[in-house]
Structure formats: structure tokens, C-alpha cells
Write a protein that holds these residues in place. Structure first.
Motif, PDB file in Angstrom:
ATOM      1  N   UNK A 191       5.917  -0.565  14.390  1.00 15.59           N
ATOM      2  CA  UNK A 191       4.601   0.077  14.386  1.00 15.59           C
ATOM      3  C   UNK A 191       3.897  -0.038  15.733  1.00 15.59           C
ATOM      4  N   UNK A 192       3.035   0.961  16.004  1.00 19.14           N
ATOM      5  CA  UNK A 192       2.243   0.964  17.240  1.00 19.14           C
ATOM      6  C   UNK A 192       0.758   1.191  16.979  1.00 19.14           C
ATOM      7  N   UNK A 193       0.362   1.368  15.726  1.00 14.89           N
ATOM      8  CA  UNK A 193      -1.030   1.700  15.398  1.00 14.89           C
ATOM      9  C   UNK A 193      -1.965   0.538  15.701  1.00 14.89           C
ATOM     10  N   UNK A 194      -3.260   0.865  15.778  1.00 16.15           N
ATOM     11  CA  UNK A 194      -4.274  -0.160  16.043  1.00 16.15           C
ATOM     12  C   UNK A 194      -4.306  -1.193  14.934  1.00 16.15           C
ATOM     13  N   UNK A 195      -4.137  -0.731  13.693  1.00 13.71           N
ATOM     14  CA  UNK A 195      -4.140  -1.653  12.559  1.00 13.71           C
ATOM     15  C   UNK A 195      -2.985  -2.634  12.650  1.00 13.71           C
ATOM     16  N   UNK A 196      -1.816  -2.140  13.050  1.00 12.20           N
ATOM     17  CA  UNK A 196      -0.652  -3.025  13.157  1.00 12.20           C
ATOM     18  C   UNK A 196      -0.837  -4.052  14.267  1.00 12.20           C
ATOM     19  N   UNK A 197      -1.545  -3.667  15.328  1.00 10.52           N
ATOM     20  CA  UNK A 197      -1.792  -4.597  16.437  1.00 10.52           C
ATOM     21  C   UNK A 197      -2.681  -5.764  16.004  1.00 10.52           C
ATOM     22  N   UNK A 198      -3.552  -5.497  15.027  1.00 12.92           N
ATOM     23  CA  UNK A 198      -4.474  -6.534  14.552  1.00 12.92           C
ATOM     24  C   UNK A 198      -3.954  -7.263  13.322  1.00 12.92           C
ATOM     25  N   UNK A 207      -3.648   0.291   4.795  1.00 13.12           N
ATOM     26  CA  UNK A 207      -4.104  -0.967   5.402  1.00 13.12           C
ATOM     27  C   UNK A 207      -5.325  -1.518   4.683  1.00 13.12           C
ATOM     28  N   UNK A 208      -6.236  -0.621   4.292  1.00 17.58           N
ATOM     29  CA  UNK A 208      -7.420  -1.082   3.552  1.00 17.58           C
ATOM     30  C   UNK A 208      -8.029   0.083   2.783  1.00 17.58           C
ATOM     31  N   UNK A 209      -8.779  -0.265   1.757  1.00 18.73           N
ATOM     32  CA  UNK A 209      -9.564   0.685   0.965  1.00 18.73           C
ATOM     33  C   UNK A 209     -10.938   0.072   0.739  1.00 18.73           C
ATOM     34  N   UNK A 210     -11.961   0.922   0.766  1.00 18.03           N
ATOM     35  CA  UNK A 210     -13.302   0.389   0.542  1.00 18.03           C
ATOM     36  C   UNK A 210     -14.152   1.422  -0.184  1.00 18.03           C
ATOM     37  N   UNK A 211     -15.006   0.955  -1.079  1.00 18.26           N
ATOM     38  CA  UNK A 211     -15.949   1.813  -1.799  1.00 18.26           C
ATOM     39  C   UNK A 211     -17.374   1.454  -1.380  1.00 18.26           C
ATOM     40  N   UNK A 264      -1.317 -11.200   5.682  1.00 18.67           N
ATOM     41  CA  UNK A 264      -2.210 -10.099   5.308  1.00 18.67           C
ATOM     42  C   UNK A 264      -1.610  -9.313   4.148  1.00 18.67           C
ATOM     43  N   UNK A 265      -2.481  -8.858   3.249  1.00 19.15           N
ATOM     44  CA  UNK A 265      -2.034  -8.075   2.100  1.00 19.15           C
ATOM     45  C   UNK A 265      -2.406  -6.610   2.288  1.00 19.15           C
ATOM     46  N   UNK A 266      -1.465  -5.731   1.959  1.00 16.62           N
ATOM     47  CA  UNK A 266      -1.666  -4.288   2.059  1.00 16.62           C
ATOM     48  C   UNK A 266      -1.110  -3.632   0.797  1.00 16.62           C
ATOM     49  N   UNK A 267      -1.275  -2.319   0.721  1.00 17.57           N
ATOM     50  CA  UNK A 267      -0.698  -1.540  -0.376  1.00 17.57           C
ATOM     51  C   UNK A 267       0.292  -0.539   0.224  1.00 17.57           C
TER      52      UNK A 267
END
Length: 423
Positions: free
Chosen positions: A271-278, A334-338, A283-286
Motif C-alpha cells: 500500500x501507498x495511501x495516506x491511511x496505510x502510512x499512518x 479504514x474507518x466509518x463514522x456517523x 489497528x482494526x479495519x473492515x
């Protein structure tokens, strides 16, 4: 005598001309600005956004390699071909038979047994004087099982049913042989059949499960390559050099099988995305799979590469589905938010005032009637287009450095409030 006209009376002073020119220029500017505003209003009839509850997520589509704990099982007679005892994807306990290899002369033996079955059946049909209650019971049971054949499509169940029928017919033949006047002939047929059956069973090689897990016949030769113990040796080049096709189903074979650990599997992706860099280990993901299933995952391993990161996710779901593949395409959520959802263009970022423990603060401008209020908000999550926001809690404001007087002066945002876009 003609009165002389003074030409100076008709002349306009230069100063007045300049004033008139300036007024005209100002009026022209006003007209242009007004016209531009009208055009913009027509093009963009509203500059406000009504706040609603919404969902926001950060996702990316990637390609990953399946890593499993799996053990290949194979016998000595693998060239003979095999008969599955346990089906693909079926769970098995340690020591249970999984499949068997055909014996060397199995086809001949099976044919002879079938011929003897026909002779035994013909011999029994010729004995009309057999009224044993045991025979009648067996005949009833055989008829019931023959009826079951009509409603069963599973190959394994059909094989088991066929075996039961053969067993009951053999029992019937033995009883008939004992009761029949021509019993010696019947017993000879039965003994001959038993001899062939023993030869068939003794010549077959049964392969048992080395451990409990999921049975699979999709053996691709990578069972000892893509393993948990090999995490440190994996990198982008190594995985690319495997030359695997994304989404291709691993072909079944007729020489061996394997037992897959049904408790955990792993997916490795570069991966090269910003999320992957952080991202961090733990960490938990879906993960969203191609069968539309969403599963929970945890980052198990991270390896830094030149311009990317190799991240390995641990999963404990959908292992049976993934057992057919080695390389797949999937989505990482990476994340979900309501919460209160607003456009990023409505957010105002300002440097925090002196005494406030924050580098920058976010505001929105709320429009009520003809009044505009600037309201401090907390940004919870944000993607390239939208943000999820909420009002600060009192304790949070105190932590930032606001005193009670300033907190009372702050206004709060509510559902269905209108805020300015591009304020």
C-alpha cells in the motif's frame, strides 16, 4: 444693437467633468458587480447547506495474497487417482479419513461385484417360497432407501446411501441362501462377492487428516511458501514474481489434498495511501470481499519498503470462502463514522487564540433568518469531500483552555441548521 453672448457661460468647468466621469465609472462598476452577482445567483441558487445526520468512510480497493496455515496430505498410490470421502470445504477432525486412492485393479473388482449382485438378485427372485420376516423387513428398508435417491443431489450422501443398500441386499441374500433349497448356490455367490469386496477394501489406501480443519483439494504448491513463518521474507517483488492472477480459482487435483486451519488466515498487500502510512500493528479495519461479505480484520505485520508498506491483515472469518483463492481484489474500509455531515468547503480553519491549547480550530457559519453566527465545531473524521462534526463538550473546552465565561458565549450547532458553503 445686438447683445454679445458670452461663450464662457456655456462652458462646463473641467472639475465638474471629472466628477461626472468618476460617477459614471462607479455606476458602471456597480452595474457589473450587480450583474455578476445575478449570474452567480442563477448558476448557484443557494449558498447554504442544511445539516443532516450522515455516514462517512475512508476506503480503498487493493489486491492481496492469501496466506494460510495448511498441511498437504498425500499417500503412496497418488498415481491411481482418488475418491473423495470428505467434500471440498468440509470440516474434519484429526484422524478422520479424508479420501482414498483407488486400488490397482479396482475397476475389474467393481465390475465382478456388480455381476455377482445381478446373479444373487436373480437367484432370490426365483425363490417365491421365502417368507422370512427378516427378509420382508430388509425389503421394506431397501424400498425406503431407493425412494430417498429421488430427493438427494449430494454425491457424498448418494454414495453412503448406495453403500447402505448394498449392505442390506447382502444381508437379504445371506438369509435367502440359508432358507433356499438351492442354498449352496446362493452361499457360493455370496462368498465369492465377499472375497472380491475384501480385495477391493484391502487394496485401497485411505488418507487421514493430520489435524483438524477444513478439507481442500485445491493444492497450488504455495502451501509451504505463503506461510505465517515467512512474513519477514515477503515483499512486493517476491509477491509479484509469483505471477498469480487476481480472482483466479485454484484448480482441484486428484493426487493430494490439504487441511486448512479454520481459525485464522492472513492477507498481504502492498500500500501507498495516506491511511496505510499512518497504520499501526494492532489497528482494526473492515475488509469488503468480492462475495459482498464484510469481515473484521486486524493488522498483524508491517514491513517498510522503498515507496510503500507491506501490510498483512489477520482474519478469522470467511476462511472457507477464501480457501478457493490465492490472490484477490478487496476493499479496505479504514474507518466509518456517523454524525453531523458537512461539506469540507463549509469549514473555516483559524489559528487558535492565545491561551487555547490547540494549533488550529474549526468553525462554520450558521445562517438563521438574516443573521450569521460563527460556531466552533469539532471535526471527528474527514475525507476529501465531507467531514463529520459535532459540538465540543464542556469538559473538552475546559481542557483546551476556555473559561466558564467564554464557554457560555459559545453557540452550538443543531440538526437541520443551515450553514454557509464557501463562507
Amino acid at each position: 444693437m445686438r447683445k454679445q453672448v458670452n461663450n464662457n457661460d456655456n462652458k462646463i468647468p473641467k472639475t465638474n467633468k471629472k466628477k461626472v466621469g468618476l460617477v459614471l465609472i462607479i455606476m458602471l462598476i456597480i452595474v457589473i458587480c450587480f450583474s455578476y452577482s445575478i449570474v452567480q445567483l442563477i448558476k448557484h441558487p443557494t449558498d447554504t447547506f442544511m445539516i443532516e445526520n450522515g455516514k462517512l468512510s475512508q476506503e480503498e480497493t487493493v489486491v492481496g495474497y492469501i496466506i494460510r496455515n495448511e498441511t498437504v496430505i498425500q499417500g503412496n498410490n497418488y498415481k491411481n487417482g482418488m475418491m473423495e470421502i470428505k467434500s471440498e470445504g468440509e470440516k474434519v477432525s484429526k484422524g478422520e479419513p479424508v479420501f482414498r486412492y483407488y486400488s490397482n485393479n479396482e475397476e475389474t473388482l467393481v465390475k465382478k461385484i456388480q455381476e455377482l449382485d445381478i446373479k444373487i438378485q436373480e437367484a432370490m427372485e426365483n425363490q417365491n417360497d421365502l417368507f422370512s420376516s427378516d427378509i420382508k423387513l430388509l425389503e421394506k428398508q431397501i424400498d425406503e432407501k431407493l425412494e430417498e435417491f429421488k430427493n438427494i443431489n449430494d454425491i457424498k450422501k448418494l454414495e453412503e446411501l448406495k453403500k447402505d443398500i448394498n449392505t442390506q441386499m447382502t444381508k437379504k441374500a445371506k438369509i435367502a441362501g440359508e432358507l433356499s433349497p438351492a442354498g449352496s448356490y446362493m452361499r457360493k455367490l455370496i462368498m465369492e462377492r465377499s472375497s472380491y469386496e475384501n480385495s477391493l477394501n484391502s487394496g485401497a489406501e485411505y488418507i487421514k487428516a493430520s489435524e483438524s480443519g477444513i478439507v481442500s483439494y485445491r493444492v497450488d504448491g504455495l502451501e509451504n511458501v505463503l506461510t505465517k513463518d515467512a512474513f519477514s521474507t515477503l515483499n512486493k517483488k517476491f509477491l509479484d514474481d509469483l505471477k498469480l492472477k487476481t480472482g483466479e480459482i485454484v484448480a482441484s487435483n486428484t493426487e493430494s489434498g490439504k487441511i486448512i486451519d479454520n481459525f485464522a488466515a492472513y492477507i498481504a498487500t502492498n500500500l501507498t495511501s495516506e491511511e496505510s502510512k499512518n497504520a499501526k500493528i494492532g489497528d482494526k479495519v473492515t475488509l469488503h470481499l468480492s462475495n459482498a461479505e464484510e469481515i473484521n480484520a486486524k493488522i498483524e505485520y508491517i514491513s517498510e519498503e522503498e515507496n510503500s508498506r507491506l501490510i498483512i491483515f489477520k482474519i478469522e472469518e470467511a476462511i472457507e470462502f477464501l480457501s478457493s483463492y490465492r490472490k484477490i481484489s478487496f476493499d479496505i474500509i479504514w474507518w466509518r463514522h456517523n454524525g453531523l455531515k458537512v461539506p469540507n468547503t463549509s469549514l473555516i480553519i483559524e489559528k487558535a487564540p492565545e491561551g487555547i491549547e490547540s494549533e488550529n480550530l474549526y468553525y462554520v457559519q450558521r445562517k438563521r433568518m438574516n443573521y450569521i453566527d460563527k460556531i466552533l465545531v469539532k471535526v471527528l473524521k474527514q475525507n476529501k469531500d465531507y467531514a463529520i462534526i459535532r459540538n465540543y463538550e464542556t469538559e473538552e473546552l475546559k481542557t483546551l483552555g476556555y473559561d466558564q465565561a467564554k464557554i457560555k458565549q459559545l453557540q452550538t450547532l443543531m440538526l437541520h441548521d443551515e450553514i454557509l458553503i464557501k463562507p
